[in-house]
Design an enzyme around this catalytic site. Sequence first.
Site, short mmCIF file in Angstrom:
data_model
loop_
_atom_site.label_atom_id
_atom_site.label_comp_id
_atom_site.label_asym_id
_atom_site.label_seq_id
_atom_site.Cartn_x
_atom_site.Cartn_y
_atom_site.Cartn_z
N TYR A 145 0.84 -1.20 0.00
CA TYR A 145 0.00 0.00 0.00
C TYR A 145 0.87 1.25 0.00
CZ TYR A 145 -2.91 3.58 2.34
OH TYR A 145 -3.55 4.74 2.70
N ASP A 230 -1.80 -6.41 9.27
CA ASP A 230 -2.84 -5.42 8.98
C ASP A 230 -3.99 -6.17 8.31
OD1 ASP A 230 -4.46 -3.44 7.84
OD2 ASP A 230 -2.78 -2.05 7.61
N ILE A 232 -7.27 -5.14 7.78
CA ILE A 232 -8.42 -4.26 7.61
C ILE A 232 -9.35 -4.70 6.48
CG2 ILE A 232 -7.12 -2.31 8.52
CD1 ILE A 232 -7.05 -1.14 5.70
N LYS A 272 -13.04 -0.44 5.59
CA LYS A 272 -13.22 -1.28 4.41
C LYS A 272 -14.36 -2.28 4.58
CE LYS A 272 -9.49 0.84 3.16
NZ LYS A 272 -9.52 1.99 2.24
#
Length: 469
Positions: A145, A230, A232, A272
Amino acid sequence: MGLLSRKVTCNSHGQDSSYFLGWQEYEKNPYHEVNNPQGIIQMGLAENQLSFDLPESWLAKNADAAGFKRDGQSIFKELALFQDYHGLPAFKKALVDFMAEIRGNKVTFDPNHIVLTAGATSANETLMFCLAEQGDAFLLPTPYYPGFDRDLKWRTGVEIVPIQCTSSNRFQITAPALEEAYQQAQRKNLRVKGVLVTNPSNPLGTTMRRDELDLLINFITDKEIHLISDEIYSGTVFSSPGFVSIMEVLKDRSLEQTPVWERVHIVYSLSKDLGLPGFRVGAIYSNDPIVVAAATKMSSFGLVSSQTQYLLSAMLSDKKFTKEYMAKNHKRLQKQQSKLVSGLEKAGIGCLESNAGLFCWVDMRHLLSSNTFEAEMELWKRIVYDVKLNISPGSSCHCSEPGWFRVCFSNISEDTLKLAMQRLKSFVDSIAINDQSHQELKNSRKKFRTKWVFRLSFQSFHDREQDER
Protein backbone atom coordinates in the site's frame (compact mmCIF):
# COMPACT_ATOMS: atom_id res chain seq x y z
CA MET A 1 12.30 28.65 6.74
CA GLY A 2 14.72 28.62 9.68
CA LEU A 3 11.78 29.11 12.07
CA LEU A 4 10.06 25.94 10.83
CA SER A 5 10.73 22.36 11.86
CA ARG A 6 12.58 19.90 9.64
CA LYS A 7 9.36 17.89 9.43
CA VAL A 8 7.62 20.79 7.72
CA THR A 9 10.34 21.25 5.12
CA CYS A 10 11.26 17.60 4.43
CA ASN A 11 9.83 15.67 1.48
CA SER A 12 9.35 12.26 3.11
CA HIS A 13 5.55 12.34 3.34
CA GLY A 14 5.12 10.63 -0.02
CA GLN A 15 2.53 13.10 -1.29
CA ASP A 16 4.41 13.35 -4.59
CA SER A 17 3.81 9.65 -5.32
CA SER A 18 1.85 8.91 -8.51
CA TYR A 19 -0.68 7.24 -6.19
CA PHE A 20 -1.59 10.65 -4.75
CA LEU A 21 -0.97 12.61 -7.96
CA GLY A 22 -3.66 10.57 -9.69
CA TRP A 23 -6.13 11.63 -7.03
CA GLN A 24 -5.20 15.27 -7.60
CA GLU A 25 -5.87 14.97 -11.32
CA TYR A 26 -9.21 13.32 -10.61
CA GLU A 27 -10.22 16.11 -8.25
CA LYS A 28 -9.50 18.68 -10.97
CA ASN A 29 -11.80 16.91 -13.43
CA PRO A 30 -14.08 14.38 -11.67
CA TYR A 31 -16.42 12.25 -13.75
CA HIS A 32 -20.16 12.80 -13.32
CA GLU A 33 -22.65 11.01 -15.53
CA VAL A 34 -24.66 14.22 -16.10
CA ASN A 35 -22.51 17.22 -15.18
CA ASN A 36 -19.15 15.97 -16.48
CA PRO A 37 -19.45 12.76 -18.53
CA GLN A 38 -15.99 13.26 -20.06
CA GLY A 39 -14.29 13.59 -16.67
CA ILE A 40 -11.81 11.25 -14.99
CA ILE A 41 -13.31 8.11 -13.44
CA GLN A 42 -11.86 7.40 -9.99
CA MET A 43 -10.51 3.85 -9.89
CA GLY A 44 -7.63 4.62 -7.54
CA LEU A 45 -9.71 4.78 -4.34
CA ALA A 46 -10.19 1.62 -2.25
CA GLU A 47 -13.58 2.57 -0.87
CA ASN A 48 -16.63 0.33 -0.62
CA GLN A 49 -19.74 2.13 -1.79
CA LEU A 50 -21.64 -1.00 -2.86
CA SER A 51 -23.49 -1.62 0.41
CA PHE A 52 -24.35 1.81 1.83
CA ASP A 53 -28.05 0.99 1.67
CA LEU A 54 -27.68 -1.65 4.38
CA PRO A 55 -26.44 0.54 7.27
CA GLU A 56 -28.73 3.32 6.06
CA SER A 57 -31.67 0.93 6.29
CA TRP A 58 -30.55 -0.09 9.78
CA LEU A 59 -30.37 3.55 10.88
CA ALA A 60 -33.91 4.16 9.63
CA LYS A 61 -35.14 1.28 11.80
CA ASN A 62 -33.13 2.23 14.89
CA ALA A 63 -34.08 5.79 15.69
CA ASP A 64 -32.70 5.71 19.25
CA ALA A 65 -29.15 4.91 18.15
CA ALA A 66 -29.27 7.37 15.27
CA GLY A 67 -30.68 10.06 17.56
CA PHE A 68 -28.24 9.36 20.42
CA LYS A 69 -30.97 8.11 22.69
CA ARG A 70 -31.18 5.29 25.23
CA ASP A 71 -34.63 3.89 25.99
CA GLY A 72 -36.11 6.94 24.30
CA GLN A 73 -34.17 9.42 26.42
CA SER A 74 -31.47 11.66 24.94
CA ILE A 75 -27.90 10.89 26.01
CA PHE A 76 -26.38 13.56 23.79
CA LYS A 77 -24.95 15.49 26.75
CA GLU A 78 -23.40 12.33 28.18
CA LEU A 79 -21.70 11.58 24.84
CA ALA A 80 -20.70 15.17 24.13
CA LEU A 81 -18.80 15.69 27.37
CA PHE A 82 -15.36 14.34 28.38
CA GLN A 83 -14.58 10.79 27.27
CA ASP A 84 -12.09 8.30 28.68
CA TYR A 85 -9.47 7.54 26.05
CA HIS A 86 -9.78 3.84 26.89
CA GLY A 87 -13.00 3.89 24.83
CA LEU A 88 -16.59 2.91 25.56
CA PRO A 89 -16.66 -0.66 26.94
CA ALA A 90 -19.82 -1.48 24.99
CA PHE A 91 -18.19 -0.50 21.70
CA LYS A 92 -14.94 -2.38 22.38
CA LYS A 93 -16.96 -5.51 23.18
CA ALA A 94 -19.06 -5.13 20.03
CA LEU A 95 -15.95 -4.54 17.90
CA VAL A 96 -14.02 -7.63 19.09
CA ASP A 97 -17.16 -9.76 18.64
CA PHE A 98 -17.46 -8.46 15.06
CA MET A 99 -13.81 -9.27 14.42
CA ALA A 100 -14.40 -12.82 15.68
CA GLU A 101 -17.51 -13.18 13.53
CA ILE A 102 -15.55 -12.23 10.40
CA ARG A 103 -13.07 -15.00 11.27
CA GLY A 104 -15.84 -17.57 11.60
CA ASN A 105 -15.52 -17.43 15.41
CA LYS A 106 -12.42 -19.63 15.13
CA VAL A 107 -10.68 -17.13 17.38
CA THR A 108 -11.89 -14.73 20.05
CA PHE A 109 -10.51 -11.38 21.11
CA ASP A 110 -10.26 -9.84 24.57
CA PRO A 111 -11.67 -6.27 24.67
CA ASN A 112 -9.00 -5.41 27.25
CA HIS A 113 -6.34 -5.98 24.59
CA ILE A 114 -7.81 -3.60 22.02
CA VAL A 115 -6.84 0.05 21.57
CA LEU A 116 -9.12 2.36 19.58
CA THR A 117 -7.53 4.73 17.07
CA ALA A 118 -8.66 7.27 14.49
CA GLY A 119 -8.46 4.79 11.60
CA ALA A 120 -5.88 2.20 10.55
CA THR A 121 -3.44 4.99 9.58
CA SER A 122 -3.22 6.04 13.21
CA ALA A 123 -3.06 2.41 14.36
CA ASN A 124 -0.06 1.58 12.19
CA GLU A 125 1.81 4.74 13.13
CA THR A 126 1.12 4.19 16.84
CA LEU A 127 2.56 0.69 16.58
CA MET A 128 5.68 2.09 14.96
CA PHE A 129 6.12 4.46 17.91
CA CYS A 130 5.59 1.56 20.32
CA LEU A 131 7.86 -1.00 18.64
CA ALA A 132 10.70 0.92 16.99
CA GLU A 133 13.06 3.85 17.33
CA GLN A 134 13.94 6.37 14.65
CA GLY A 135 16.31 4.66 12.23
CA ASP A 136 15.02 1.14 12.96
CA ALA A 137 13.45 -0.84 10.12
CA PHE A 138 10.38 -2.90 9.31
CA LEU A 139 10.32 -5.39 6.44
CA LEU A 140 7.33 -5.15 4.05
CA PRO A 141 6.54 -7.52 1.16
CA THR A 142 6.13 -5.84 -2.22
CA PRO A 143 3.91 -4.67 -3.70
CA TYR A 144 2.52 -2.78 -0.71
CA TYR A 145 0.00 0.00 0.00
CA PRO A 146 1.58 3.34 -1.08
CA GLY A 147 0.29 5.08 2.04
CA PHE A 148 2.66 3.05 4.23
CA ASP A 149 5.48 5.36 3.14
CA ARG A 150 3.55 8.08 4.94
CA ASP A 151 1.92 6.10 7.76
CA LEU A 152 4.99 4.21 8.94
CA LYS A 153 7.86 6.56 8.17
CA TRP A 154 6.95 10.24 8.02
CA ARG A 155 6.66 11.17 11.69
CA THR A 156 8.32 8.13 13.26
CA GLY A 157 11.58 8.06 11.29
CA VAL A 158 11.25 4.28 10.92
CA GLU A 159 12.66 2.85 7.68
CA ILE A 160 10.96 0.39 5.30
CA VAL A 161 13.01 -2.39 3.71
CA PRO A 162 11.15 -4.22 0.91
CA ILE A 163 10.74 -7.99 0.79
CA GLN A 164 10.94 -8.47 -2.98
CA CYS A 165 8.07 -10.67 -4.21
CA THR A 166 7.49 -11.47 -7.88
CA SER A 167 4.79 -12.60 -10.29
CA SER A 168 6.56 -15.96 -10.77
CA ASN A 169 4.73 -17.31 -7.69
CA ARG A 170 1.83 -14.83 -7.57
CA PHE A 171 3.79 -12.41 -5.35
CA GLN A 172 3.85 -14.79 -2.38
CA ILE A 173 6.45 -14.39 0.36
CA THR A 174 9.35 -16.84 0.30
CA ALA A 175 12.02 -17.70 2.85
CA PRO A 176 14.89 -16.49 0.59
CA ALA A 177 13.12 -13.15 0.01
CA LEU A 178 12.62 -12.67 3.75
CA GLU A 179 16.25 -13.47 4.51
CA GLU A 180 17.54 -11.23 1.71
CA ALA A 181 15.49 -8.28 3.02
CA TYR A 182 16.83 -8.89 6.53
CA GLN A 183 20.41 -9.01 5.25
CA GLN A 184 19.85 -5.89 3.14
CA ALA A 185 18.74 -4.01 6.26
CA GLN A 186 21.83 -5.16 8.11
CA ARG A 187 24.07 -4.03 5.25
CA LYS A 188 22.51 -0.59 5.68
CA ASN A 189 23.19 -0.74 9.44
CA LEU A 190 19.46 -0.80 10.17
CA ARG A 191 18.15 -2.75 13.14
CA VAL A 192 15.14 -4.80 12.00
CA LYS A 193 12.33 -4.59 14.55
CA GLY A 194 9.68 -6.50 12.67
CA VAL A 195 7.70 -7.49 9.59
CA LEU A 196 4.44 -5.87 8.51
CA VAL A 197 2.02 -7.60 6.13
CA THR A 198 -1.47 -6.82 4.88
CA ASN A 199 -3.80 -9.81 4.84
CA PRO A 200 -5.83 -9.77 2.65
CA SER A 201 -3.28 -7.95 0.54
CA ASN A 202 -3.55 -4.40 -0.64
CA PRO A 203 -2.92 -4.13 -3.63
CA LEU A 204 -3.05 -7.82 -4.67
CA GLY A 205 -6.59 -8.59 -3.47
CA THR A 206 -5.46 -12.04 -2.25
CA THR A 207 -5.47 -13.80 1.10
CA MET A 208 -2.23 -15.19 2.52
CA ARG A 209 -1.88 -18.95 2.55
CA ARG A 210 -1.33 -20.77 5.82
CA ASP A 211 2.17 -21.85 4.79
CA GLU A 212 3.08 -18.17 4.26
CA LEU A 213 1.76 -17.33 7.72
CA ASP A 214 3.68 -20.24 9.24
CA LEU A 215 6.80 -19.01 7.45
CA LEU A 216 6.35 -15.56 8.99
CA ILE A 217 5.86 -16.99 12.49
CA ASN A 218 9.00 -19.09 12.11
CA PHE A 219 10.96 -16.11 10.80
CA ILE A 220 10.05 -13.70 13.61
CA THR A 221 10.63 -16.46 16.15
CA ASP A 222 14.10 -17.08 14.80
CA LYS A 223 15.00 -13.37 14.54
CA GLU A 224 13.22 -12.41 17.79
CA ILE A 225 11.32 -9.54 16.13
CA HIS A 226 7.71 -8.36 15.85
CA LEU A 227 4.99 -9.11 13.31
CA ILE A 228 2.17 -6.68 12.48
CA SER A 229 -0.72 -8.17 10.54
CA ASP A 230 -2.84 -5.42 8.98
CA GLU A 231 -6.20 -7.17 8.59
CA ILE A 232 -8.42 -4.26 7.61
CA TYR A 233 -9.74 -6.15 4.55
CA SER A 234 -10.54 -9.34 6.47
CA GLY A 235 -14.29 -8.92 5.98
CA THR A 236 -14.03 -8.43 2.20
CA VAL A 237 -13.11 -12.05 1.34
CA PHE A 238 -15.77 -13.02 -1.18
CA SER A 239 -14.52 -16.38 -2.49
CA SER A 240 -12.23 -19.24 -1.54
CA PRO A 241 -9.69 -19.67 -0.12
CA GLY A 242 -11.08 -18.18 3.06
CA PHE A 243 -9.36 -15.73 5.34
CA VAL A 244 -6.95 -17.05 7.98
CA SER A 245 -6.01 -14.56 10.69
CA ILE A 246 -2.52 -14.62 12.14
CA MET A 247 -4.19 -15.08 15.54
CA GLU A 248 -5.72 -18.34 14.33
CA VAL A 249 -2.29 -19.64 13.31
CA LEU A 250 -0.82 -18.74 16.70
CA LYS A 251 -3.58 -20.61 18.52
CA ASP A 252 -3.46 -23.63 16.21
CA ARG A 253 0.26 -23.92 16.96
CA SER A 254 -0.35 -23.52 20.73
CA LEU A 255 1.96 -20.53 20.97
CA GLU A 256 -0.02 -18.68 23.66
CA GLN A 257 2.58 -19.22 26.38
CA THR A 258 5.63 -18.50 24.22
CA PRO A 259 7.56 -15.22 23.74
CA VAL A 260 6.32 -14.86 20.15
CA TRP A 261 2.71 -14.53 21.40
CA GLU A 262 3.34 -10.99 22.64
CA ARG A 263 5.27 -9.97 19.52
CA VAL A 264 2.33 -10.39 17.12
CA HIS A 265 -0.03 -7.44 16.70
CA ILE A 266 -3.15 -6.91 14.59
CA VAL A 267 -4.39 -3.70 12.97
CA TYR A 268 -8.08 -3.46 12.15
CA SER A 269 -10.55 -0.85 10.92
CA LEU A 270 -14.19 -0.47 9.90
CA SER A 271 -13.21 1.63 6.88
CA LYS A 272 -13.22 -1.28 4.41
CA ASP A 273 -15.36 -4.05 5.90
CA LEU A 274 -18.23 -1.74 6.84
CA GLY A 275 -17.48 0.98 4.27
CA LEU A 276 -17.09 3.75 6.87
CA PRO A 277 -13.72 5.47 6.27
CA GLY A 278 -15.17 8.84 7.24
CA PHE A 279 -16.04 7.57 10.71
CA ARG A 280 -12.29 7.11 11.44
CA VAL A 281 -12.57 3.90 13.43
CA GLY A 282 -9.41 1.82 13.71
CA ALA A 283 -7.92 -0.48 16.31
CA ILE A 284 -4.75 -2.16 17.53
CA TYR A 285 -5.01 -5.62 19.03
CA SER A 286 -1.99 -6.86 20.96
CA ASN A 287 -1.26 -9.59 23.49
CA ASP A 288 1.52 -7.48 25.01
CA PRO A 289 0.09 -5.52 27.99
CA ILE A 290 2.94 -3.00 27.80
CA VAL A 291 2.16 -2.22 24.15
CA VAL A 292 -1.56 -1.96 24.94
CA ALA A 293 -0.90 0.46 27.82
CA ALA A 294 1.44 2.67 25.78
CA ALA A 295 -0.77 2.67 22.67
CA THR A 296 -3.79 3.56 24.81
CA LYS A 297 -1.96 6.64 26.13
CA MET A 298 -0.93 7.59 22.60
CA SER A 299 -4.50 7.19 21.36
CA SER A 300 -5.43 10.43 23.13
CA PHE A 301 -3.90 12.18 20.08
CA GLY A 302 -6.44 10.54 17.76
CA LEU A 303 -9.61 9.46 19.54
CA VAL A 304 -12.77 7.99 18.07
CA SER A 305 -15.67 10.24 19.08
CA SER A 306 -18.06 8.98 21.76
CA GLN A 307 -20.99 9.57 19.42
CA THR A 308 -19.44 7.33 16.78
CA GLN A 309 -18.67 4.63 19.34
CA TYR A 310 -22.21 4.68 20.72
CA LEU A 311 -23.83 4.48 17.30
CA LEU A 312 -21.59 1.66 16.07
CA SER A 313 -21.80 -0.33 19.29
CA ALA A 314 -25.56 -0.54 18.72
CA MET A 315 -25.13 -1.45 15.05
CA LEU A 316 -22.46 -4.11 15.56
CA SER A 317 -24.33 -5.63 18.50
CA ASP A 318 -27.24 -6.37 16.18
CA LYS A 319 -26.13 -9.84 15.04
CA LYS A 320 -28.95 -10.18 12.56
CA PHE A 321 -27.74 -7.02 10.84
CA THR A 322 -24.04 -7.97 10.83
CA LYS A 323 -24.75 -11.43 9.42
CA GLU A 324 -26.99 -10.02 6.68
CA TYR A 325 -24.53 -7.24 5.90
CA MET A 326 -21.54 -9.55 5.51
CA ALA A 327 -23.42 -12.02 3.31
CA LYS A 328 -24.84 -9.36 0.96
CA ASN A 329 -21.63 -7.35 0.87
CA HIS A 330 -19.62 -10.41 -0.17
CA LYS A 331 -22.02 -11.15 -3.02
CA ARG A 332 -21.92 -7.56 -4.25
CA LEU A 333 -18.13 -7.40 -4.10
CA GLN A 334 -17.81 -10.67 -6.01
CA LYS A 335 -20.29 -9.54 -8.66
CA GLN A 336 -18.54 -6.19 -9.18
CA GLN A 337 -15.11 -7.81 -9.25
CA SER A 338 -16.32 -10.30 -11.87
CA LYS A 339 -17.56 -7.45 -14.04
CA LEU A 340 -14.17 -5.74 -13.80
CA VAL A 341 -12.31 -8.95 -14.71
CA SER A 342 -14.70 -9.57 -17.62
CA GLY A 343 -14.30 -6.02 -18.89
CA LEU A 344 -10.52 -6.29 -18.69
CA GLU A 345 -10.58 -9.59 -20.59
CA LYS A 346 -12.60 -8.01 -23.40
CA ALA A 347 -9.88 -5.38 -23.63
CA GLY A 348 -7.23 -8.09 -23.81
CA ILE A 349 -5.96 -7.45 -20.29
CA GLY A 350 -5.44 -10.03 -17.55
CA CYS A 351 -5.06 -9.74 -13.81
CA LEU A 352 -3.90 -11.70 -10.82
CA GLU A 353 -6.59 -14.11 -9.62
CA SER A 354 -8.05 -12.57 -6.47
CA ASN A 355 -10.60 -13.42 -3.80
CA ALA A 356 -10.72 -10.36 -1.54
CA GLY A 357 -10.35 -6.61 -1.27
CA LEU A 358 -11.79 -3.74 -3.26
CA PHE A 359 -9.39 -3.88 -6.23
CA CYS A 360 -7.62 -6.10 -8.73
CA TRP A 361 -3.90 -6.32 -9.51
CA VAL A 362 -3.94 -5.79 -13.27
CA ASP A 363 -1.28 -6.95 -15.71
CA MET A 364 -0.59 -4.39 -18.47
CA ARG A 365 2.98 -5.41 -19.17
CA HIS A 366 2.13 -6.16 -22.79
CA LEU A 367 1.07 -2.53 -23.29
CA LEU A 368 4.44 -1.09 -22.27
CA SER A 369 6.69 0.36 -24.96
CA SER A 370 9.63 -1.18 -23.07
CA ASN A 371 10.14 -3.23 -19.93
CA THR A 372 10.96 -0.20 -17.77
CA PHE A 373 9.33 1.87 -15.06
CA GLU A 374 9.69 4.89 -17.35
CA ALA A 375 7.44 3.11 -19.84
CA GLU A 376 5.02 2.27 -17.01
CA MET A 377 4.76 5.96 -16.12
CA GLU A 378 4.20 6.86 -19.78
CA LEU A 379 1.34 4.34 -19.96
CA TRP A 380 -0.10 5.55 -16.65
CA LYS A 381 -0.13 9.17 -17.83
CA ARG A 382 -1.93 8.20 -21.05
CA ILE A 383 -4.55 6.27 -19.04
CA VAL A 384 -5.10 9.20 -16.65
CA TYR A 385 -5.02 12.08 -19.18
CA ASP A 386 -6.27 10.45 -22.41
CA VAL A 387 -8.44 7.53 -21.27
CA LYS A 388 -9.43 9.50 -18.16
CA LEU A 389 -9.21 6.67 -15.66
CA ASN A 390 -7.31 7.14 -12.42
CA ILE A 391 -5.58 3.88 -11.54
CA SER A 392 -2.44 3.29 -9.45
CA PRO A 393 0.80 2.22 -11.16
CA GLY A 394 2.70 -0.66 -9.62
CA SER A 395 5.75 1.52 -9.05
CA SER A 396 3.75 3.54 -6.51
CA CYS A 397 3.27 0.24 -4.65
CA HIS A 398 7.01 -0.53 -4.93
CA CYS A 399 6.39 -3.47 -7.26
CA SER A 400 9.66 -4.89 -8.58
CA GLU A 401 8.19 -5.51 -12.07
CA PRO A 402 6.97 -2.69 -14.36
CA GLY A 403 3.54 -2.94 -15.95
CA TRP A 404 1.27 -3.88 -13.03
CA PHE A 405 -1.55 -1.56 -11.88
CA ARG A 406 -4.03 -1.52 -9.01
CA VAL A 407 -7.58 -0.93 -10.26
CA CYS A 408 -10.40 -0.36 -7.74
CA PHE A 409 -13.94 -1.47 -8.49
CA SER A 410 -16.13 -0.94 -5.40
CA ASN A 411 -16.24 2.86 -5.23
CA ILE A 412 -18.16 3.27 -8.51
CA SER A 413 -21.51 2.13 -9.86
CA GLU A 414 -21.99 -0.76 -12.26
CA ASP A 415 -22.75 1.67 -15.09
CA THR A 416 -19.63 3.73 -14.39
CA LEU A 417 -17.53 0.55 -14.32
CA LYS A 418 -18.98 -0.44 -17.68
CA LEU A 419 -18.07 2.96 -19.15
CA ALA A 420 -14.56 2.70 -17.72
CA MET A 421 -14.05 -0.67 -19.40
CA GLN A 422 -15.37 0.72 -22.71
CA ARG A 423 -12.86 3.55 -22.50
CA LEU A 424 -10.04 1.16 -21.72
CA LYS A 425 -10.96 -1.22 -24.55
CA SER A 426 -11.03 1.64 -27.06
CA PHE A 427 -7.61 2.71 -25.86
CA VAL A 428 -6.13 -0.78 -26.17
CA ASP A 429 -7.72 -1.20 -29.61
CA SER A 430 -6.17 2.09 -30.73
CA ILE A 431 -2.77 0.87 -29.57
CA ALA A 432 -3.25 -2.34 -31.54
CA ILE A 433 -4.26 -0.41 -34.66
CA ASN A 434 -1.30 1.93 -34.33
CA ASP A 435 1.04 -1.02 -33.79
CA GLN A 436 -0.43 -2.78 -36.81
CA SER A 437 -0.10 0.34 -38.96
CA HIS A 438 3.45 0.78 -37.70
CA GLN A 439 4.27 -2.85 -38.51
CA GLU A 440 2.66 -2.57 -41.96
CA LEU A 441 4.72 0.56 -42.60
CA LYS A 442 7.88 -1.27 -41.51
CA ASN A 443 6.99 -4.23 -43.74
CA SER A 444 6.29 -1.99 -46.74
CA ARG A 445 9.61 -0.23 -46.19
CA LYS A 446 11.32 -3.60 -45.92
CA LYS A 447 9.73 -4.75 -49.18
CA PHE A 448 10.70 -1.49 -50.87
CA ARG A 449 14.28 -1.81 -49.63
CA THR A 450 14.41 -5.42 -50.86
CA LYS A 451 13.17 -4.41 -54.33
CA TRP A 452 15.52 -1.43 -54.40
CA VAL A 453 18.52 -3.59 -53.38
CA PHE A 454 17.53 -6.20 -55.99
CA ARG A 455 17.15 -3.53 -58.67
CA LEU A 456 20.57 -2.05 -57.80
CA SER A 457 22.14 -5.50 -57.81
CA PHE A 458 20.59 -6.33 -61.17
CA GLN A 459 21.67 -2.98 -62.64
CA SER A 460 25.19 -3.47 -61.31
CA PHE A 461 25.36 -6.97 -62.83
CA HIS A 462 24.02 -5.65 -66.16
CA ASP A 463 26.59 -2.82 -66.19
CA ARG A 464 29.43 -5.23 -65.42
CA GLU A 465 28.16 -7.52 -68.18
CA GLN A 466 28.19 -4.64 -70.66
CA ASP A 467 31.72 -3.71 -69.58
CA GLU A 468 32.94 -7.26 -70.09
CA ARG A 469 31.53 -7.25 -73.59
